[in-house]
Write a protein that holds these residues in place. Structure first.
Motif, short mmCIF file in Angstrom:
data_model
loop_
_atom_site.label_atom_id
_atom_site.label_comp_id
_atom_site.label_asym_id
_atom_site.label_seq_id
_atom_site.Cartn_x
_atom_site.Cartn_y
_atom_site.Cartn_z
N LEU A 60 6.42 -79.23 -7.39
CA LEU A 60 5.15 -79.34 -8.14
C LEU A 60 4.15 -78.31 -7.60
O LEU A 60 3.50 -77.59 -8.36
CB LEU A 60 4.58 -80.75 -8.03
N ARG A 61 4.04 -78.27 -6.30
CA ARG A 61 3.10 -77.33 -5.67
C ARG A 61 3.46 -75.89 -6.04
O ARG A 61 2.59 -75.11 -6.46
CB ARG A 61 3.15 -77.51 -4.16
N ALA A 62 4.75 -75.55 -5.93
CA ALA A 62 5.18 -74.18 -6.22
C ALA A 62 4.97 -73.85 -7.70
O ALA A 62 4.58 -72.72 -8.03
CB ALA A 62 6.66 -74.02 -5.85
N ALA A 63 5.19 -74.81 -8.56
CA ALA A 63 5.00 -74.57 -10.01
C ALA A 63 3.53 -74.30 -10.29
O ALA A 63 3.19 -73.39 -11.05
CB ALA A 63 5.50 -75.77 -10.81
N GLY A 64 2.65 -75.06 -9.67
CA GLY A 64 1.21 -74.84 -9.85
C GLY A 64 0.81 -73.46 -9.38
O GLY A 64 0.06 -72.75 -10.05
N GLU A 65 1.33 -73.08 -8.22
CA GLU A 65 0.98 -71.76 -7.68
C GLU A 65 1.52 -70.62 -8.54
O GLU A 65 0.93 -69.55 -8.61
CB GLU A 65 1.48 -71.64 -6.23
N ALA A 66 2.63 -70.88 -9.22
CA ALA A 66 3.22 -69.84 -10.09
C ALA A 66 2.49 -69.74 -11.43
O ALA A 66 2.75 -68.83 -12.21
CB ALA A 66 4.70 -70.14 -10.33
N GLY A 67 1.60 -70.70 -11.72
CA GLY A 67 0.87 -70.65 -12.98
C GLY A 67 1.55 -71.40 -14.12
O GLY A 67 1.19 -71.23 -15.29
N VAL A 68 2.51 -72.26 -13.77
CA VAL A 68 3.17 -73.09 -14.79
C VAL A 68 2.16 -74.15 -15.24
O VAL A 68 1.50 -74.77 -14.42
CB VAL A 68 4.44 -73.76 -14.19
N GLU A 69 2.03 -74.34 -16.55
CA GLU A 69 1.04 -75.30 -17.06
C GLU A 69 1.54 -76.73 -17.00
O GLU A 69 0.74 -77.66 -16.86
CB GLU A 69 0.72 -75.00 -18.52
N CYS A 70 2.82 -76.91 -17.19
CA CYS A 70 3.35 -78.27 -17.26
C CYS A 70 4.72 -78.34 -16.61
O CYS A 70 5.59 -77.51 -16.87
CB CYS A 70 3.43 -78.73 -18.72
N LEU A 71 4.89 -79.34 -15.74
CA LEU A 71 6.18 -79.60 -15.11
C LEU A 71 6.59 -81.01 -15.51
O LEU A 71 5.83 -81.97 -15.28
CB LEU A 71 6.04 -79.50 -13.59
N THR A 72 7.74 -81.14 -16.14
CA THR A 72 8.23 -82.46 -16.54
C THR A 72 9.45 -82.79 -15.71
O THR A 72 10.43 -82.03 -15.67
CB THR A 72 8.58 -82.48 -18.05
N LEU A 73 9.40 -83.91 -15.01
CA LEU A 73 10.48 -84.30 -14.08
C LEU A 73 11.17 -85.57 -14.56
O LEU A 73 10.51 -86.58 -14.82
CB LEU A 73 9.89 -84.53 -12.68
N TYR A 74 12.49 -85.49 -14.66
CA TYR A 74 13.28 -86.66 -15.08
C TYR A 74 13.53 -87.50 -13.82
O TYR A 74 14.34 -87.12 -12.96
CB TYR A 74 14.61 -86.16 -15.65
N ALA A 75 12.83 -88.60 -13.72
CA ALA A 75 12.90 -89.41 -12.49
C ALA A 75 13.75 -90.66 -12.66
O ALA A 75 14.37 -91.13 -11.71
CB ALA A 75 11.50 -89.80 -12.05
#
Ligand code: IPE
Ligand code: IPE
Ligand code: MG
Length: 252
Positions: A60-75
């Motif tokens: 999640l942290r890395a995705a935010g830093e990369a500029g990804v707007e949305c991360l969807t995780l299948y939990a």
């Protein structure tokens, strides 16, 4: 910590021929392989799930830093109830723990929490924690973390079909007006950007009832890494692989 999300929303309809080169707006991950990771280390499956939750935090942290707007995780899938009561209990315990400990951190980082799936089937205290977390973070704009809980894509489509059928039967909509946009608007993901990249870890090549509609033109990436070993570097490699793809959306 995060780069600010892009201000101007892009159209929901993908523009044919585009996509390659730019950072994906929306990444979804089937976080698979926790059990095998634990087994390989001689640990109980629960240890794999715990390490998997840590991996989710890093990604999640890395995705935010990369500029990804949305991360969807299948939990937790709607089929995961088939696991032993012990394992389901361990997963629920972890969910409780992270909902209690992480919401403030998400809020401080400008992350909006969203849930897709029928989370109301969970224990009442978990439902309460989820709803408090969603409400607490609802005005955050930097990034969206969508967690799929008791999610199944077929059930999501069934619900959408039922709701539209009810509205048609009540004379509120004409069946002929039901198109892709109308169905998309009934799905749990209605307010999320179009899915650009779908990753599955652990060397399995299937979607396991995840985002079947939304994946229509997503780029698919299957990696052998077991989910607890996936981290910032693996995410960067996945984004680089995506950037090198040519998306055509049926055009030439
Ligand atoms: C994914 O890991 C986590 C959940 C499904 C909750 P698994 O528990 O499926 O791990 P494997 O596939 O058995 O290795
Ligand atoms: C998919 O993994 C669900 C999650 C990652 C939450 P599974 O391990 O449940 O999927 P199958 O059983 O291998 O298809
Ligand atoms: Mg699995």
């Amino acid at each position: 910590m995060f780069r600010p999300a892009k201000a101007a929303p892009r159209p929901v309809e993908p523009a044919g021929g585009q996509g390659g080169g730019a950072v994906p707006r929306h990444i979804a991950i089937i976080m698979d392989g926790n059990g095998r990771w634990a087994k390989a280390k001689g640990l109980p499956r629960a240890a794999g799930h715990k390490q998997g939750a840590e991996a989710a935090r890093k990604v999640l942290r890395a995705a935010g830093e990369a500029g990804v707007e949305c991360l969807t995780l299948y939990a937790f899938s709607s089929e995961n109830w088939r696991r032993s009561a012990d394992e389901v209990g361990d997963l629920m315990g972890l969910l409780r723990f992270y909902l209690r400990s992480e919401i403030e951190a998400l809020h401080k980082e400008g992350v909006r929490l969203k849930i897709i799936g029928d989370y109301k089937a969970f224990a009442p205290d978990i439902v309460k924690l989820i709803e408090e977390g969603v409400a607490r973070t609802s005005s955050n704009r930097r990034m969206t973390l969508a967690i799929a809980l008791n999610y199944g894509a077929q059930a999501e489509l069934v619900q959408a079909a039922r709701r539209l059928a009810e509205r048609a039967a009540a004379g509120e909509i004409a069946p002929a007006t039901i198109d892709e946009a109308v169905i998309g608007a009934e799905l749990d993901t209605a307010d999320l950007p179009p899915l650009d990249l779908l990753i599955r870890t652990s060397g399995e090549y299937r979607l396991s009832n995840f985002l079947l509609w939304q994946a229509a033109y997503a780029e698919l990436l299957f990696v052998d890494t077991l989910w607890p070993d996936f981290g910032a570097e693996a995410l960067a490699a996945a984004i680089a692989a995506y950037c090198g793809r040519e998306r055509r959306f049926g055009g030439r």
